[in-house]
Design a protein around this motif. Structure first.
Motif, short mmCIF file in Angstrom:
data_model
loop_
_atom_site.label_atom_id
_atom_site.label_comp_id
_atom_site.label_asym_id
_atom_site.label_seq_id
_atom_site.Cartn_x
_atom_site.Cartn_y
_atom_site.Cartn_z
N HIS A 134 0.58 -1.10 -0.05
CA HIS A 134 0.50 0.19 0.02
C HIS A 134 0.61 1.65 -0.18
O HIS A 134 1.48 1.37 0.77
N ASP B 45 -4.73 6.82 5.91
CA ASP B 45 -4.36 6.06 4.76
C ASP B 45 -3.39 7.58 3.99
O ASP B 45 -3.90 7.76 3.29
N LYS B 46 -2.16 7.54 4.07
CA LYS B 46 -1.60 9.08 3.08
C LYS B 46 -1.77 8.45 2.10
O LYS B 46 -2.08 10.15 0.67
N GLY B 47 -1.83 7.27 1.25
CA GLY B 47 -2.12 6.96 -0.05
C GLY B 47 -3.49 7.72 -0.71
O GLY B 47 -3.11 7.62 -2.25
N ALA B 48 -4.10 7.13 -0.32
CA ALA B 48 -5.31 7.82 -0.11
C ALA B 48 -5.34 10.03 -0.70
O ALA B 48 -6.56 9.73 -1.32
N LEU B 49 -4.28 10.71 -0.76
CA LEU B 49 -4.79 11.61 -0.09
C LEU B 49 -4.68 12.60 -1.87
O LEU B 49 -4.26 13.46 -2.01
N ASN C 289 2.26 4.63 0.42
CA ASN C 289 2.27 5.30 1.93
C ASN C 289 3.67 6.94 1.63
O ASN C 289 4.26 6.40 0.67
N GLU D 100 -1.63 19.11 2.17
CA GLU D 100 -2.00 17.40 2.23
C GLU D 100 -0.13 16.77 2.91
O GLU D 100 -0.32 15.52 2.93
N CYS E 46 0.43 14.47 5.60
CA CYS E 46 1.91 13.65 5.44
C CYS E 46 3.01 14.14 6.86
O CYS E 46 3.85 13.09 6.81
N ASP F 281 -2.87 10.75 -6.46
CA ASP F 281 -3.92 9.64 -7.63
C ASP F 281 -1.65 9.37 -7.51
O ASP F 281 -1.38 10.33 -7.74
N ASN F 282 -2.25 7.68 -7.69
CA ASN F 282 -0.92 7.54 -6.82
C ASN F 282 -0.77 7.20 -8.60
O ASN F 282 -1.80 6.37 -9.33
#
Length: 174
Positions: free
Chosen positions: A25, A88-92, A27, A75, A79, A94-95
């Motif tokens: 996931h 869930d910093k990945g949800a902040l 991060n 954001e 972080c 568009d990866n």
């Protein structure tokens, strides 16, 4: 007579969001002091061993460096103040992924680099992470005549050894 300081005054430097896959996931964590060397082929930063993202860097031996713009200040603050163990910093963001497939990058950041770990230095309670830059990416809006124009990326700068605040990049002087 000059004022003496006990800390390093080499600043301001761009704030970066270092990304890693932690248990598959994405991060991100904030690094305010990062250094390129060997003419930009490598990057070095120091990381406290208890940081959540560290486990992903060790798991995959890869990481990304993302340079957020002023528009991502909120954001970036999240972080830098919250742990990936709780948020869930990945949800902040568009990866996206590049050549390495295990170094998550942030599409909203104008500049991104994917890196492969080449060495980890132990100096308890921290580690020095050295990564080889595999590939770099830049939004076309940040280019002038095909060359990177950092002013167009609007990076967030952080001053250490001074007032520990955020700044913006100024005007070109030559």
């Amino acid at each position: 007579m000059k004022q003496e300081f006990s800390e390093n005054l080499l600043s301001p430097l761009p704030v970066v969001l270092v990304g890693a896959l932690v248990d598959n996931h994405p991060n991100y964590l904030v690094i305010g002091y990062i250094a390129p060397f060997d003419f930009g082929k490598y990057i070095f930063f120091s990381l406290y061993k208890k940081r959540y993202t560290r486990s992903g860097i060790h798991q995959n031996k890869t990481f990304s460096v993302n340079i957020p713009s002023e528009s991502l200040l909120a954001e970036t603050r999240i972080c830098g103040s919250k742990s990936g163990r709780e948020v869930d910093k990945g949800a902040l963001f568009d990866n996206f992924y590049g050549e390495l497939k295990t170094a998550p990058m942030i599409r909203q950041c104008a500049l991104n680099m994917e890196c492969e770990v080449s060495e980890i230095l132990d100096y308890d309670p921290n580690e020095g992470i050295i990564g080889k830059v595999i590939k770099s990416y830049a939004d076309p809006e940040c280019l002038t005549d095909g060359k990177l124009d950092m002013r167009k990326a609007h990076p967030i700068l952080f001053a250490i050894g001074g007032d520990y605040n955020f700044y913006r990049l100024g005007d070109r002087i030559s």
